[in-house]
Design an enzyme around this catalytic site. Sequence first.
Site, PDB file in Angstrom:
ATOM      1  N   GLY A  15       0.825  -1.206   0.000  1.00 48.74           N
ATOM      2  CA  GLY A  15       0.000   0.000   0.000  1.00 48.74           C
ATOM      3  C   GLY A  15       0.858   1.254   0.000  1.00 48.74           C
ATOM      4  N   ALA A  19      -0.809   6.039   4.827  1.00 45.28           N
ATOM      5  CA  ALA A  19      -0.220   5.186   5.864  1.00 45.28           C
ATOM      6  C   ALA A  19       1.017   4.468   5.348  1.00 45.28           C
ATOM      7  CB  ALA A  19      -1.260   4.174   6.356  1.00 45.28           C
ATOM      8  N   HIS A  48      -6.272   6.241  -2.457  1.00 48.57           N
ATOM      9  CA  HIS A  48      -7.481   6.998  -2.097  1.00 48.57           C
ATOM     10  C   HIS A  48      -7.190   8.227  -1.237  1.00 48.57           C
ATOM     11  CE1 HIS A  48     -11.727   7.702  -1.736  1.00 48.57           C
ATOM     12  NE2 HIS A  48     -11.581   7.848  -0.435  1.00 48.57           N
ATOM     13  N   VAL A  50      -5.467  10.538  -1.755  1.00 45.79           N
ATOM     14  CA  VAL A  50      -5.389  11.744  -2.593  1.00 45.79           C
ATOM     15  C   VAL A  50      -6.722  12.489  -2.637  1.00 45.79           C
ATOM     16  CG1 VAL A  50      -6.024  10.809  -4.878  1.00 45.79           C
ATOM     17  CG2 VAL A  50      -4.248  12.548  -4.699  1.00 45.79           C
ATOM     18  N   GLY A  55      -9.759  17.848   5.781  1.00 51.96           N
ATOM     19  CA  GLY A  55      -8.649  18.256   6.625  1.00 51.96           C
ATOM     20  C   GLY A  55      -8.197  17.187   7.584  1.00 51.96           C
ATOM     21  N   PHE A 120     -15.061  20.906  12.576  1.00 53.04           N
ATOM     22  CA  PHE A 120     -15.419  19.645  11.920  1.00 53.04           C
ATOM     23  C   PHE A 120     -16.391  18.899  12.816  1.00 53.04           C
ATOM     24  CE2 PHE A 120     -14.097  16.757   8.429  1.00 53.04           C
ATOM     25  CZ  PHE A 120     -13.803  17.732   7.493  1.00 53.04           C
ATOM     26  N   ALA A 161      -0.898  -7.615  -4.454  1.00 52.47           N
ATOM     27  CA  ALA A 161      -0.584  -8.678  -3.487  1.00 52.47           C
ATOM     28  C   ALA A 161      -1.758  -9.638  -3.379  1.00 52.47           C
ATOM     29  CB  ALA A 161      -0.289  -8.070  -2.116  1.00 52.47           C
ATOM     30  N   GLN A 234     -19.142   3.616   8.491  1.00 48.27           N
ATOM     31  CA  GLN A 234     -19.567   5.019   8.520  1.00 48.27           C
ATOM     32  C   GLN A 234     -20.198   5.444   7.201  1.00 48.27           C
ATOM     33  OE1 GLN A 234     -16.717   8.630   8.774  1.00 48.27           O
ATOM     34  NE2 GLN A 234     -17.869   8.581  10.675  1.00 48.27           N
ATOM     35  N   HIS A 236     -21.384   8.676   5.194  1.00 49.44           N
ATOM     36  CA  HIS A 236     -21.203  10.128   5.166  1.00 49.44           C
ATOM     37  C   HIS A 236     -22.513  10.722   4.664  1.00 49.44           C
ATOM     38  CE1 HIS A 236     -19.645  14.075   4.239  1.00 49.44           C
ATOM     39  NE2 HIS A 236     -18.468  13.745   4.729  1.00 49.44           N
ATOM     40  N   LEU A 246     -17.937  12.378  -2.901  1.00 46.13           N
ATOM     41  CA  LEU A 246     -18.111  13.063  -1.619  1.00 46.13           C
ATOM     42  C   LEU A 246     -18.200  14.572  -1.786  1.00 46.13           C
ATOM     43  CD1 LEU A 246     -17.858  12.811   1.553  1.00 46.13           C
ATOM     44  CD2 LEU A 246     -15.481  13.427   1.203  1.00 46.13           C
ATOM     45  N   GLU A 249     -17.400  17.468   4.294  1.00 47.08           N
ATOM     46  CA  GLU A 249     -17.984  18.087   5.481  1.00 47.08           C
ATOM     47  C   GLU A 249     -17.563  19.561   5.600  1.00 47.08           C
ATOM     48  OE1 GLU A 249     -18.194  15.336   8.683  1.00 47.08           O
ATOM     49  OE2 GLU A 249     -17.498  16.844  10.103  1.00 47.08           O
ATOM     50  N   ARG A 289     -21.632  12.167  11.998  1.00 43.16           N
ATOM     51  CA  ARG A 289     -22.065  11.625  10.705  1.00 43.16           C
ATOM     52  C   ARG A 289     -23.115  10.541  10.840  1.00 43.16           C
ATOM     53  NH1 ARG A 289     -16.120  11.469   7.815  1.00 43.16           N
ATOM     54  NH2 ARG A 289     -16.010  13.728   7.573  1.00 43.16           N
ATOM     55  N   HIS A 357     -18.647   5.521   3.584  1.00 48.27           N
ATOM     56  CA  HIS A 357     -17.478   6.388   3.502  1.00 48.27           C
ATOM     57  C   HIS A 357     -16.237   5.793   4.143  1.00 48.27           C
ATOM     58  CE1 HIS A 357     -15.334  10.084   3.092  1.00 48.27           C
ATOM     59  NE2 HIS A 357     -15.263  10.331   4.373  1.00 48.27           N
ATOM     60  N   ARG A 392     -16.141   7.161  13.609  1.00 49.33           N
ATOM     61  CA  ARG A 392     -14.962   8.025  13.484  1.00 49.33           C
ATOM     62  C   ARG A 392     -15.378   9.485  13.381  1.00 49.33           C
ATOM     63  NH1 ARG A 392     -11.966  10.284   8.634  1.00 49.33           N
ATOM     64  NH2 ARG A 392     -13.884   9.830   7.523  1.00 49.33           N
ATOM     65  N   ASN A 396     -10.068  12.817  11.597  1.00 53.18           N
ATOM     66  CA  ASN A 396      -9.155  12.052  12.453  1.00 53.18           C
ATOM     67  C   ASN A 396      -8.385  10.998  11.667  1.00 53.18           C
ATOM     68  OD1 ASN A 396      -9.225  13.162  14.994  1.00 53.18           O
ATOM     69  ND2 ASN A 396     -10.633  11.665  15.875  1.00 53.18           N
TER      70      ASN A 396
HETATM   71  C1  LIG Z   1     -13.471  11.018  -0.679  1.00 56.48           C
HETATM   72  C2  LIG Z   1     -12.833  10.880   0.662  1.00 56.48           C
HETATM   73  C3  LIG Z   1     -12.548  12.001   1.413  1.00 56.48           C
HETATM   74  C4  LIG Z   1     -11.948  11.871   2.660  1.00 56.48           C
HETATM   75  N1  LIG Z   1     -11.682  13.007   3.372  1.00 56.48           N
HETATM   76  C5  LIG Z   1     -11.026  12.892   4.550  1.00 56.48           C
HETATM   77  C6  LIG Z   1     -10.655  14.055   5.279  1.00 56.48           C
HETATM   78  O1  LIG Z   1     -10.881  15.192   4.855  1.00 56.48           O
HETATM   79  N2  LIG Z   1      -9.998  13.885   6.450  1.00 56.48           N
HETATM   80  C7  LIG Z   1      -9.692  12.663   6.955  1.00 56.48           C
HETATM   81  O2  LIG Z   1      -9.088  12.582   8.027  1.00 56.48           O
HETATM   82  N3  LIG Z   1     -10.040  11.547   6.279  1.00 56.48           N
HETATM   83  C8  LIG Z   1     -10.689  11.639   5.089  1.00 56.48           C
HETATM   84  N4  LIG Z   1     -11.025  10.493   4.414  1.00 56.48           N
HETATM   85  C9  LIG Z   1     -10.556   9.193   4.903  1.00 56.48           C
HETATM   86  C10 LIG Z   1      -9.064   9.040   4.596  1.00 56.48           C
HETATM   87  O3  LIG Z   1      -8.747   9.723   3.423  1.00 56.48           O
HETATM   88  C11 LIG Z   1      -8.670   7.590   4.434  1.00 56.48           C
HETATM   89  O4  LIG Z   1      -9.116   6.827   5.520  1.00 56.48           O
HETATM   90  C12 LIG Z   1      -7.152   7.453   4.338  1.00 56.48           C
HETATM   91  O5  LIG Z   1      -6.644   8.321   3.364  1.00 56.48           O
HETATM   92  C13 LIG Z   1      -6.747   6.032   4.045  1.00 56.48           C
HETATM   93  O6  LIG Z   1      -5.379   5.996   3.783  1.00 56.48           O
HETATM   94  P1  LIG Z   1      -4.600   4.625   3.685  1.00 56.48           P
HETATM   95  O7  LIG Z   1      -3.173   4.951   3.512  1.00 56.48           O
HETATM   96  O8  LIG Z   1      -4.997   3.760   4.820  1.00 56.48           O
HETATM   97  O9  LIG Z   1      -5.180   3.926   2.380  1.00 56.48           O
HETATM   98  P2  LIG Z   1      -5.321   4.427   0.858  1.00 56.48           P
HETATM   99  O10 LIG Z   1      -4.942   5.828   0.667  1.00 56.48           O
HETATM  100  O11 LIG Z   1      -6.664   3.990   0.440  1.00 56.48           O
HETATM  101  O12 LIG Z   1      -4.217   3.550   0.130  1.00 56.48           O
HETATM  102  C14 LIG Z   1      -4.334   2.161  -0.004  1.00 56.48           C
HETATM  103  C15 LIG Z   1      -3.127   1.651  -0.766  1.00 56.48           C
HETATM  104  O13 LIG Z   1      -3.138   0.234  -0.754  1.00 56.48           O
HETATM  105  C16 LIG Z   1      -2.844  -0.265  -2.027  1.00 56.48           C
HETATM  106  N5  LIG Z   1      -3.451  -1.605  -2.133  1.00 56.48           N
HETATM  107  C17 LIG Z   1      -4.690  -2.006  -1.787  1.00 56.48           C
HETATM  108  N6  LIG Z   1      -4.861  -3.316  -2.026  1.00 56.48           N
HETATM  109  C18 LIG Z   1      -3.688  -3.772  -2.533  1.00 56.48           C
HETATM  110  C19 LIG Z   1      -3.232  -5.024  -2.991  1.00 56.48           C
HETATM  111  N7  LIG Z   1      -4.004  -6.128  -2.988  1.00 56.48           N
HETATM  112  N8  LIG Z   1      -1.957  -5.118  -3.465  1.00 56.48           N
HETATM  113  C20 LIG Z   1      -1.152  -4.032  -3.501  1.00 56.48           C
HETATM  114  N9  LIG Z   1      -1.545  -2.809  -3.083  1.00 56.48           N
HETATM  115  C21 LIG Z   1      -2.795  -2.684  -2.599  1.00 56.48           C
HETATM  116  C22 LIG Z   1      -3.403   0.758  -2.985  1.00 56.48           C
HETATM  117  O14 LIG Z   1      -2.721   0.695  -4.219  1.00 56.48           O
HETATM  118  C23 LIG Z   1      -3.087   2.056  -2.230  1.00 56.48           C
HETATM  119  O15 LIG Z   1      -1.775   2.483  -2.517  1.00 56.48           O
HETATM  120  C24 LIG Z   1     -11.640  10.599   3.163  1.00 56.48           C
HETATM  121  C25 LIG Z   1     -11.912   9.468   2.402  1.00 56.48           C
HETATM  122  C26 LIG Z   1     -12.527   9.614   1.181  1.00 56.48           C
HETATM  123  C27 LIG Z   1     -12.868   8.359   0.421  1.00 56.48           C
END
Ligand SMILES: Cc1cc2nc3c(=O)[nH]c(=O)nc-3n(C[C@H](O)[C@H](O)[C@H](O)COP(=O)(O)OP(=O)(O)OC[C@H]3O[C@@H](n4cnc5c(N)ncnc54)[C@H](O)[C@@H]3O)c2cc1C
Length: 584
Positions: A15, A19, A48, A50, A55, A120, A161, A234, A236, A246, A249, A289, A357, A392, A396
């Site tokens: 990923g 994170a 995602h 991105v 915030g 928020f 993977a 959750q 939204h 989306l 908020e 929410r 969401h 959530r 956060n």
């Molecule tokens: C539209 C939207 C708006 C949001 N706005 C906010 C906000 O304003 N504030 C906030 O705090 N949170 C927000 N959230 C929530 C927050 O953005 C996400 O919870 C957080 O970004 C998740 O990050 P992540 O690194 O866990 O996963 P992601 O950013 O989802 O990344 C997952 C990664 O895993 C990889 N992956 C998945 N499966 C596999 C596999 N089988 N093999 C190899 N790679 C794999 C993907 O390629 C990707 O690189 C929002 C979410 C959404 C959907």
Amino acid sequence: MAAEAAEEVDVLIVGGGGAGLRAAIAVAETEPGATVAILSKVYPMRSHTVSAEGGAAAVIGLADSLDEHAYDTISGGDWLCDQDAVEAFVREAPRELIRLEHWGCPWSREPDGRVAVRPFGGMKQLRTWYAADKTGFHLLHTLFQTSLKHTEIKRFDEWYATRLVTDGERVHGVTAIDIRTGRIDTIAARAVILATGGCGQVFPFTTNAAIKTGDGMALAYRAGAPLKDMEFIQYHPTGLPFTGILITEAARAEGGWLINKDGYRYLQDYDLGVPTDTPKLRSMELGPRDRLSQAFVHEMRRGRTVETPYGQVTYLDLRHLGEAKINARIPFVRELCLSYEKLDPVTDLIPVRPVVHYMMGGVHTGVAGETPVRGLYAAGETACVSINGANRLGSNSLPECLVFGARAGAAAARYAVQAAAPDQQAVRAQGADERRRLERERDGRDGGRERISEVRALMRRTLEESAGIYRDRDSLEKAAGTLADLRERAAVARLEDRSAAFNTELLAGLELGSMLDVAETIVASALNREESRGAHQRTDFPARDDAAFLAHTLAHRGPDGTPRLSLLPVTITRWPPGERVYGR
Ligand SMILES: Cc1cc2nc3c(=O)[nH]c(=O)nc-3n(C[C@H](O)[C@H](O)[C@H](O)COP(=O)(O)OP(=O)(O)OC[C@H]3O[C@@H](n4cnc5c(N)ncnc54)[C@H](O)[C@@H]3O)c2cc1C
């Protein structure tokens, strides 16, 4: 699909979102000599993260305190959060956001140069940092460019993977498909960090990108790590009706209203647990929410929503904010409405509905991201550490990715440098097994009756109808039966594409497998929790029941592939369970 010798690294991160990138940087900083790689099914900047708009929350300024952020998070999560995790989270979140500033993140500013913060939902203080309404884009870009400076971080972009290599106790690596060539390979690793994001795609209407199919949760579950609190999903309250896109908020934080078909701000008729006497912080539209989404269902039942080809909607009204404010504070909202709904929020109402969401649940971890499988860590939305409890609070989760991505990276690095080398024999043997399985999947299923997309659509409908905003025993039991049937149908669904390069049909089949695993744990966990708490509302058990359920649900994969459930006590440090209110 040729066999290749296993690559080997100390820490492999699956990923490349917020994170995963943060974890990789932490590995490089903690153990500069360690080898580290990120494997991601999409190019990291397409993760995602991105798309996060609103915030990232962290205490800043004298009016706020760490205890208040902790209390808001814990009460917002209906007392299901582990308080030791929340305390670590609120303490480290400000440092992480400042670190991001030093790495180049362009946080929005007040005219006097201080970092700007916005209100928020569920947060009693102004503590949500933002970069206009493209916070996730800037955050991810900052992490990505910082990761590039660490030339020791190797990348496997567009690799999928498919399985964790384990010996039942510890992890030894992963098997993966190089999507561009179709080659099935193994990467041996002393430690693996899952940072694969959430699984909103198990539902029909979601803000989540198409890649959010719960792969990491399924990988961990199949390797013996339990999934925690999967019943908490959750919604939204403001997604666009057709696409699920989306509307952040932040639109309500800037003063937007929710109105029903009569133009009435209907939230005033509901108990949101939010005092509305200090409108700057706590307008009714900034209620939590889950409560806002539940209010929508009641409006629908009262016949006060508007029917559209894509279901019932209410409206988000931003017109009174004026063009200048909309352009300055939430330009992306305007852009999305113009592109996807052909309407302009400066003059038009925006149709909205609740959409799935975020997953509060995920892979069970401790505060260092460690799972019960040695060498296996998880962070970000795929993990459940748990700071989000039953609901959530918005803003956060970006800081959660940073704080616990960093913690998991540091812990995995320290573990890897002292751990024994991965068992190459196990890696080779399980790699060969997996290759055979995937080749069978790809080449042997063109006679199937149903398409993968048909089974997937049925799974999504089943989840929405049974495990949506409201649930009850009958619908959940029925759903469990339907999912068992769908699993059999998925195993023989038709795959027509036999090509090696970019075989997206094969990937869709594998993703459906992940989603069915996840869906089964959601339904089983929801069935088991005979109470209502946060985002889990049982119409047959409407009250919160701390005596029986102040506990996490753990779902282990049983020998027959179905979930086995148990409960794990919640960690309470300083805040005994109370009523869920937002103004003390
Ligand atoms: C539209 C939207 C708006 C949001 N706005 C906010 C906000 O304003 N504030 C906030 O705090 N949170 C927000 N959230 C929530 C927050 O953005 C996400 O919870 C957080 O970004 C998740 O990050 P992540 O690194 O866990 O996963 P992601 O950013 O989802 O990344 C997952 C990664 O895993 C990889 N992956 C998945 N499966 C596999 C596999 N089988 N093999 C190899 N790679 C794999 C993907 O390629 C990707 O690189 C929002 C979410 C959404 C959907």
